[in-house]
Design a protein around this motif. Structure first.
Motif, mmCIF file in Angstrom:
data_model
loop_
_atom_site.group_PDB
_atom_site.id
_atom_site.type_symbol
_atom_site.label_atom_id
_atom_site.label_comp_id
_atom_site.label_asym_id
_atom_site.label_seq_id
_atom_site.Cartn_x
_atom_site.Cartn_y
_atom_site.Cartn_z
ATOM 1 N N LEU A 1 75.672 83.106 15.642
ATOM 2 C CA LEU A 1 77.085 82.748 15.549
ATOM 3 C C LEU A 1 77.757 83.444 14.378
ATOM 4 N N VAL A 2 76.997 83.715 13.326
ATOM 5 C CA VAL A 2 77.561 84.444 12.191
ATOM 6 C C VAL A 2 77.779 85.907 12.550
ATOM 7 N N ARG A 3 76.767 86.497 13.220
ATOM 8 C CA ARG A 3 76.852 87.931 13.544
ATOM 9 C C ARG A 3 77.673 88.200 14.799
ATOM 10 N N ALA A 4 77.724 87.232 15.723
ATOM 11 C CA ALA A 4 78.495 87.389 16.953
ATOM 12 C C ALA A 4 79.219 86.079 17.241
ATOM 13 N N PRO A 5 80.300 85.790 16.510
ATOM 14 C CA PRO A 5 80.985 84.494 16.677
ATOM 15 C C PRO A 5 81.667 84.395 18.036
ATOM 16 N N LEU A 6 81.844 83.148 18.471
ATOM 17 C CA LEU A 6 82.543 82.896 19.723
ATOM 18 C C LEU A 6 84.021 83.215 19.570
ATOM 19 N N LEU A 7 84.619 83.692 20.631
ATOM 20 C CA LEU A 7 86.046 83.945 20.643
ATOM 21 C C LEU A 7 86.807 82.628 20.696
ATOM 22 N N PRO A 8 88.065 82.626 20.272
ATOM 23 C CA PRO A 8 88.846 81.383 20.329
ATOM 24 C C PRO A 8 88.893 80.831 21.755
ATOM 25 N N GLY A 9 88.501 79.573 21.913
ATOM 26 C CA GLY A 9 88.487 78.928 23.213
ATOM 27 C C GLY A 9 87.231 79.172 24.021
ATOM 28 N N GLU A 10 86.339 80.012 23.528
ATOM 29 C CA GLU A 10 85.117 80.304 24.278
ATOM 30 C C GLU A 10 84.082 79.222 24.019
ATOM 31 N N GLU A 11 83.421 78.778 25.065
ATOM 32 C CA GLU A 11 82.375 77.769 24.971
ATOM 33 C C GLU A 11 81.017 78.437 25.117
ATOM 34 N N PRO A 12 79.994 77.977 24.364
ATOM 35 C CA PRO A 12 78.645 78.542 24.526
ATOM 36 C C PRO A 12 78.095 78.242 25.908
ATOM 37 N N ARG A 13 77.587 79.277 26.580
ATOM 38 C CA ARG A 13 77.053 79.124 27.926
ATOM 39 C C ARG A 13 75.618 79.620 27.968
ATOM 40 N N GLY A 14 74.878 79.121 28.971
ATOM 41 C CA GLY A 14 73.487 79.505 29.092
ATOM 42 C C GLY A 14 73.290 80.937 29.528
ATOM 43 N N ASP A 15 74.304 81.505 30.194
ATOM 44 C CA ASP A 15 74.150 82.876 30.676
ATOM 45 C C ASP A 15 74.837 83.891 29.762
ATOM 46 N N ARG A 16 75.136 83.495 28.556
ATOM 47 C CA ARG A 16 75.869 84.358 27.635
ATOM 48 C C ARG A 16 74.961 85.473 27.122
ATOM 49 N N LEU A 17 75.404 86.703 27.263
ATOM 50 C CA LEU A 17 74.694 87.855 26.730
ATOM 51 C C LEU A 17 75.292 88.204 25.382
ATOM 52 N N VAL A 18 74.457 88.191 24.351
ATOM 53 C CA VAL A 18 74.921 88.452 22.992
ATOM 54 C C VAL A 18 74.486 89.850 22.599
ATOM 55 N N VAL A 19 75.434 90.667 22.185
ATOM 56 C CA VAL A 19 75.160 92.022 21.714
ATOM 57 C C VAL A 19 75.347 92.042 20.200
ATOM 58 N N LEU A 20 74.282 92.416 19.499
ATOM 59 C CA LEU A 20 74.310 92.457 18.042
ATOM 60 C C LEU A 20 74.322 93.902 17.562
ATOM 61 N N GLU A 21 75.078 94.153 16.529
ATOM 62 C CA GLU A 21 75.057 95.459 15.893
ATOM 63 C C GLU A 21 73.738 95.600 15.136
ATOM 64 N N GLY A 22 72.984 96.653 15.417
ATOM 65 C CA GLY A 22 71.694 96.832 14.757
ATOM 66 C C GLY A 22 71.150 98.224 14.975
ATOM 67 N N GLU A 23 70.440 98.712 13.985
ATOM 68 C CA GLU A 23 69.847 100.046 14.068
ATOM 69 C C GLU A 23 68.481 100.043 14.740
ATOM 70 N N ARG A 24 67.919 98.866 14.958
ATOM 71 C CA ARG A 24 66.593 98.764 15.569
ATOM 72 C C ARG A 24 66.735 98.307 17.016
ATOM 73 N N PRO A 25 66.222 99.093 17.962
ATOM 74 C CA PRO A 25 66.327 98.669 19.368
ATOM 75 C C PRO A 25 65.471 97.434 19.623
ATOM 76 N N ASP A 26 66.098 96.400 20.133
ATOM 77 C CA ASP A 26 65.360 95.155 20.370
ATOM 78 C C ASP A 26 66.118 94.318 21.389
ATOM 79 N N ALA A 27 65.379 93.468 22.061
ATOM 80 C CA ALA A 27 65.961 92.526 23.017
ATOM 81 C C ALA A 27 65.036 91.336 23.095
ATOM 82 N N TRP A 28 65.597 90.147 23.134
ATOM 83 C CA TRP A 28 64.774 88.948 23.226
ATOM 84 C C TRP A 28 65.576 87.826 23.866
ATOM 85 N N TRP A 29 64.817 86.858 24.362
ATOM 86 C CA TRP A 29 65.415 85.680 24.992
ATOM 87 C C TRP A 29 65.275 84.510 24.048
#
Length: 311
Positions: A127-155
């Motif tokens: 939430l700090v690195r990818a905060p929700l937009l105004p009015g956006e609710e957290p959902r189970g199918d939400r894909l979060v994209v983080l700025e990072g120099e290391r390629p990674d993906a996790w659930w």
């Protein structure tokens, strides 16, 4: 005390022989989903042996327990399991196994609590690195994209599971490779592999000197990755999935000469590029059915004296 001792012996044999037989077999890597089921059945059989042995030992040691366990049984059945004068080892066995059960439950609760704490911290960091937009609710199918120099993906599992991927991974993954990575992580979520990892870790941490639990934990970590690889490869192809694994892990030194915590990645890539022949449907069904019968064996052993008494 013959039946409780027989159950303990049966549990010890299962704990010693099953991991050795599975380690020598070549089919677990070919059928990781079946292997996951077999391992769960073996560990369940060991635990069932302990629970039944504890119950019968307590019934032999204390009349109050005996009255509850054999409340509606004929006197001949009660005498077959719990003679009037219990063995001096009955109470010791029952208390020891009961303490082991309480300790196992405590380890599982601790493991789940730690996992929830880690997830809470991870979600707070997201939430700090990818905060929700105004009015956006957290959902189970939400894909979060983080700025990072290391390629990674996790659930990130939980009530509202989230798939997280870094911008470096988006830049490196080409074409359907991204889809393969997403399918791999979704395979973990759909199969609830996190519960398998928590349970195996709880048993291994609670009883570090019991080899079957340590092997159970190690195999769960390995087999869940193979199973997720297969889920991704069935949808997007083995070559695409293998290339996605290489792109994600190439910069971590896992393909170098020195061992790393991700040393299993090269084996997974090799397995995807040179797929072993799968077992036939009949063989998979036979292994699944045989494994399902393993926890039933201690139950049958438990009923033998009662059936003889009813004669």
């Amino acid at each position: 005390m013959m039946v409780p001792a027989a159950l303990l012996l049966l549990g010890a044999l299962a704990a010693v022989l099953a991991p050795r037989l599975l380690a020598r077999a070549d089919w677990p890597d070919r059928e990781p989903v079946v292997a996951l089921w077999v391992w769960q059945c073996v560990v369940a059989a060991v635990l069932v042996c302990c629970v039944l042995s504890m119950t019968l030992s307590a019934a032999a040691a204390w009349a109050a327990v005996r009255g509850n366990v054999f409340a509606s049984a004929p006197p001949s059945v009660v005498d077959a399991y719990a003679p009037g004068t219990g063995s001096p080892w009955a109470a010791t066995t029952a208390v020891t196994l009961a303490c082991g059960g309480v300790w196992s439950a405590a380890m599982l609760v601790r493991e789940i609590a730690r996992a929830r704490t880690r997830r809470s911290r991870s979600r707070a960091g997201l939430l700090v690195r990818a905060p929700l937009l105004p009015g956006e609710e957290p959902r189970g199918d939400r894909l979060v994209v983080l700025e990072g120099e290391r390629p990674d993906a996790w659930w990130l599992p939980g009530p509202a599971p989230q798939l997280v991927i870094t911008t470096a991974a988006l830049r490196r993954l080409k074409g359907r490779q991204l889809d393969a990575v997403l399918a791999h992580e979704q395979g973990h979520a759909r199969a609830r592999h996190d519960w398998l990892l928590h349970s195996s870790a709880a048993l291994a941490n609670g009883f570090p000197r019991v080899p079957v639990f340590a092997a159970f934990r190690d195999e769960m970590h390995r087999l869940v990755e193979l199973a997720a690889d297969d889920m991704a490869s069935r949808r997007h192809g083995r070559l695409t999935t293998a290339l996605a694994l290489v792109e994600l892990n190439e910069g971590r030194g896992v393909f170098g000469p020195c061992p790393t915590p991700q040393a299993h990645v090269p084996q997974r890539v090799h397995r995807l590029l040179t797929p072993p022949d799968r077992l036939s449907a009949a063989q998979r069904l036979r292994l699944t059915a045989t494994a399902a019968l393993v926890p039933v064996v201690p139950v049958l052993v438990t009923f033998v004296p009662g059936l003889r008494a009813l004669g």
